[in-house]
Motif scaffolding. Sequence first.
Motif, PDB file in Angstrom:
ATOM      1  N   ILE A 176     114.824 -21.720  -9.995  1.00 21.99           N
ATOM      2  CA  ILE A 176     114.309 -20.545  -9.730  1.00 21.99           C
ATOM      3  C   ILE A 176     112.874 -21.232  -8.959  1.00 21.99           C
ATOM      4  O   ILE A 176     112.491 -20.680  -7.998  1.00 21.99           O
ATOM      5  CB  ILE A 176     113.578 -20.066 -10.907  1.00 21.99           C
ATOM      6  N   GLY A 236     124.682  -6.694  -8.506  1.00 20.01           N
ATOM      7  CA  GLY A 236     123.844  -6.902  -9.845  1.00 20.01           C
ATOM      8  C   GLY A 236     123.146  -8.292  -9.522  1.00 20.01           C
ATOM      9  O   GLY A 236     122.412  -8.813 -10.416  1.00 20.01           O
ATOM     10  N   PHE A 285     114.384  -7.248  -8.249  1.00 24.86           N
ATOM     11  CA  PHE A 285     115.040  -6.644  -9.480  1.00 24.86           C
ATOM     12  C   PHE A 285     114.023  -6.375 -10.407  1.00 24.86           C
ATOM     13  O   PHE A 285     112.670  -6.580 -10.220  1.00 24.86           O
ATOM     14  CB  PHE A 285     116.159  -7.536  -9.828  1.00 24.86           C
ATOM     15  N   GLN A 340     113.090  -5.959 -14.699  1.00 25.90           N
ATOM     16  CA  GLN A 340     113.673  -6.381 -16.085  1.00 25.90           C
ATOM     17  C   GLN A 340     112.665  -5.846 -16.954  1.00 25.90           C
ATOM     18  O   GLN A 340     111.595  -5.133 -16.676  1.00 25.90           O
ATOM     19  CB  GLN A 340     113.131  -7.882 -16.289  1.00 25.90           C
ATOM     20  N   TYR A 397     110.481 -20.706 -27.260  1.00 30.92           N
ATOM     21  CA  TYR A 397     109.730 -21.467 -26.301  1.00 30.92           C
ATOM     22  C   TYR A 397     108.403 -21.968 -27.052  1.00 30.92           C
ATOM     23  O   TYR A 397     107.295 -21.633 -26.726  1.00 30.92           O
ATOM     24  CB  TYR A 397     109.625 -20.788 -24.918  1.00 30.92           C
TER      25      TYR A 397
HETATM   26  P1  HAM Z   1     116.644 -14.852 -16.820  1.00 32.82           P
HETATM   27  O1  HAM Z   1     117.887 -15.309 -17.638  1.00 32.82           O
HETATM   28  O2  HAM Z   1     116.172 -15.892 -15.770  1.00 32.82           O
HETATM   29  O3  HAM Z   1     115.337 -15.182 -17.953  1.00 32.82           O
HETATM   30  O4  HAM Z   1     116.708 -13.420 -16.512  1.00 32.82           O
HETATM   31  C1  HAM Z   1     116.831 -12.368 -17.445  1.00 32.82           C
HETATM   32  C2  HAM Z   1     117.932 -11.352 -16.909  1.00 32.82           C
HETATM   33  O5  HAM Z   1     117.356 -10.907 -15.576  1.00 32.82           O
HETATM   34  C3  HAM Z   1     119.181 -11.870 -16.415  1.00 32.82           C
HETATM   35  O6  HAM Z   1     119.943 -11.934 -17.606  1.00 32.82           O
HETATM   36  C4  HAM Z   1     119.724 -10.677 -15.610  1.00 32.82           C
HETATM   37  O7  HAM Z   1     120.313  -9.843 -16.111  1.00 32.82           O
HETATM   38  C5  HAM Z   1     118.205 -10.327 -14.855  1.00 32.82           C
HETATM   39  N1  HAM Z   1     118.286 -10.974 -13.497  1.00 32.82           N
HETATM   40  C6  HAM Z   1     117.935 -12.408 -13.351  1.00 32.82           C
HETATM   41  N2  HAM Z   1     117.973 -12.615 -11.775  1.00 32.82           N
HETATM   42  C7  HAM Z   1     118.303 -11.665 -11.169  1.00 32.82           C
HETATM   43  C8  HAM Z   1     118.437 -11.086 -10.051  1.00 32.82           C
HETATM   44  N3  HAM Z   1     118.284 -11.910  -8.891  1.00 32.82           N
HETATM   45  N4  HAM Z   1     118.757  -9.830  -9.673  1.00 32.82           N
HETATM   46  C9  HAM Z   1     119.191  -8.882 -10.644  1.00 32.82           C
HETATM   47  N5  HAM Z   1     119.030  -9.401 -11.868  1.00 32.82           N
HETATM   48  C10 HAM Z   1     118.590 -10.637 -12.273  1.00 32.82           C
HETATM   49  C11 HAM Z   1     114.381 -14.848 -17.921  1.00 32.82           C
HETATM   50  O8  HAM Z   1     113.740 -14.212 -16.875  1.00 32.82           O
HETATM   51  C12 HAM Z   1     113.331 -15.266 -19.009  1.00 32.82           C
HETATM   52  N6  HAM Z   1     111.884 -14.893 -18.563  1.00 32.82           N
HETATM   53  C13 HAM Z   1     113.747 -14.387 -20.165  1.00 32.82           C
HETATM   54  C14 HAM Z   1     112.920 -14.750 -21.367  1.00 32.82           C
HETATM   55  C15 HAM Z   1     112.010 -13.926 -21.937  1.00 32.82           C
HETATM   56  N7  HAM Z   1     112.955 -15.863 -22.199  1.00 32.82           N
HETATM   57  C16 HAM Z   1     112.133 -15.866 -23.122  1.00 32.82           C
HETATM   58  N8  HAM Z   1     111.449 -14.728 -23.014  1.00 32.82           N
END
Ligand code: HAM
Length: 418
Positions: free
Chosen positions: A62, A121, A126, A128, A288
């Motif tokens: 990222i 997808g 996007f 969330q 975390y």
């Molecule tokens: P992450 O796994 O990077 O975690 O993103 C979570 C979800 O966002 C993914 O499982 C996916 O469904 C969606 N996602 C990620 N990137 C994309 C993309 N480029 N296009 C569409 N959907 C996408 C996090 O973001 C962490 N902040 C989760 C978290 C919350 N951990 C602890 N608290």
Amino acid sequence: MKNSFKTIKGTKDILPIESQQWRELENNIHNIMKNWGYGEIRTPIFESTGLFERSVGTDSDIVSKQMYTFMDQSKTSLTLRPELTAPVMRAYVQHNMEREGAMTKLYYIDSLFRQERPQAGRLRQFNQFGAEAIGSPNAEQDAEVISLLCNLLDKLNVKNYELVINSIGSASSRKLYRTALINFLSPFKNDLSNISKKRLSENPLRILDTKDEKEISILSSAPDIMDFLNGEDLKHFEDLKKILSQLGVSYKRDKNLVRGLDYYTKTTFEIINNNLGGQNALCGGGRYDKLVEKIGGKSTPAVGFAAGIERILLSIGKENKINHNKPIIYIVCTTNNTRNTVINLADKFRKNGLSTHFDTLRRSVKAQLREANRLFSTHAIFLGDEELPKESANVKDLDSGEQVSILLKDILSHFKPK
Ligand code: HAM
């Protein structure tokens, strides 16, 4: 004239045919989060670049490859948020939320930005929804967050999903495992991809995340982090599994689930839908415990998740897409003489909360009925010369074809019984 402006690669417009489904999904999320005691937080779209470098980690994909970073007019480096956990924790610290109570539970529904290669997808902008529970170090909090997520997915009608969990332990456990993993992988160094060779010395646990078939096969006999967790970490994971079972939440353990963001400690989890192909991760999350401290707050444990809305909608599928509120009424104007009555009736229906259409293009009855059909109308009301003197209208149920004559004075209560 040629239309020369289009959406930017990896972004999309949400048109009315889809936005209704988005709104229903969002309403469901707001209701469920409220029931579980989570309060909504909305943070700015951009933040200091340093926030993400420090929390997500400079060698994560990222931060190293995907961020939209720019200098503003005063030469400050800003980044369109690529994730929301760090901004939410920044807000938690900035607003001294710990003073409001020992536990803070927050949720969000918002847009994020990552410069990834777009595909089904996977977008560059996007959305969330996610939740963060801040304050408890205990496994029951991890279990609450996971079961909230599963409940949400069930309510949203997501089928065929699988919960995968793991623990990557605390820093001391990971240090021992890191050495064991380096010792195991070093003899295979020449078989590793360039990126994994680099990670071997810098961040070997990230190799566990690989999608490379050859590396997956090498890793099948790699040491398991469970054998390196200290007593407390192991107890935390065992407690979590017990509570999940007690709550009837089924899960599978994946020893390679480390997640690509640097802030995780102990629990990691993902929700997978294998019918989605390449982008099969619907949700990701974990604990975390060091993040709040790392960005300038007091040491505070926390756990949370985020789910990708576009991927959730893909997995809900087309069959659930249209779930219009009923009834949808189309008032058909069959003659110029009734035009004003139609306008007034539509106005009255709308002010009483009924979804109502009428034609302002003065089209033929046939064209109006075609339009009624396109708009998924459930009823057509015919107002013409014949009905006017009787102060009545013909109401047709467009599903059954049944038609009844109703006095105009009773017509509102026909659709909206008191
Ligand atoms: P992450 O796994 O990077 O975690 O993103 C979570 C979800 O966002 C993914 O499982 C996916 O469904 C969606 N996602 C990620 N990137 C994309 C993309 N480029 N296009 C569409 N959907 C996408 C996090 O973001 C962490 N902040 C989760 C978290 C919350 N951990 C602890 N608290």
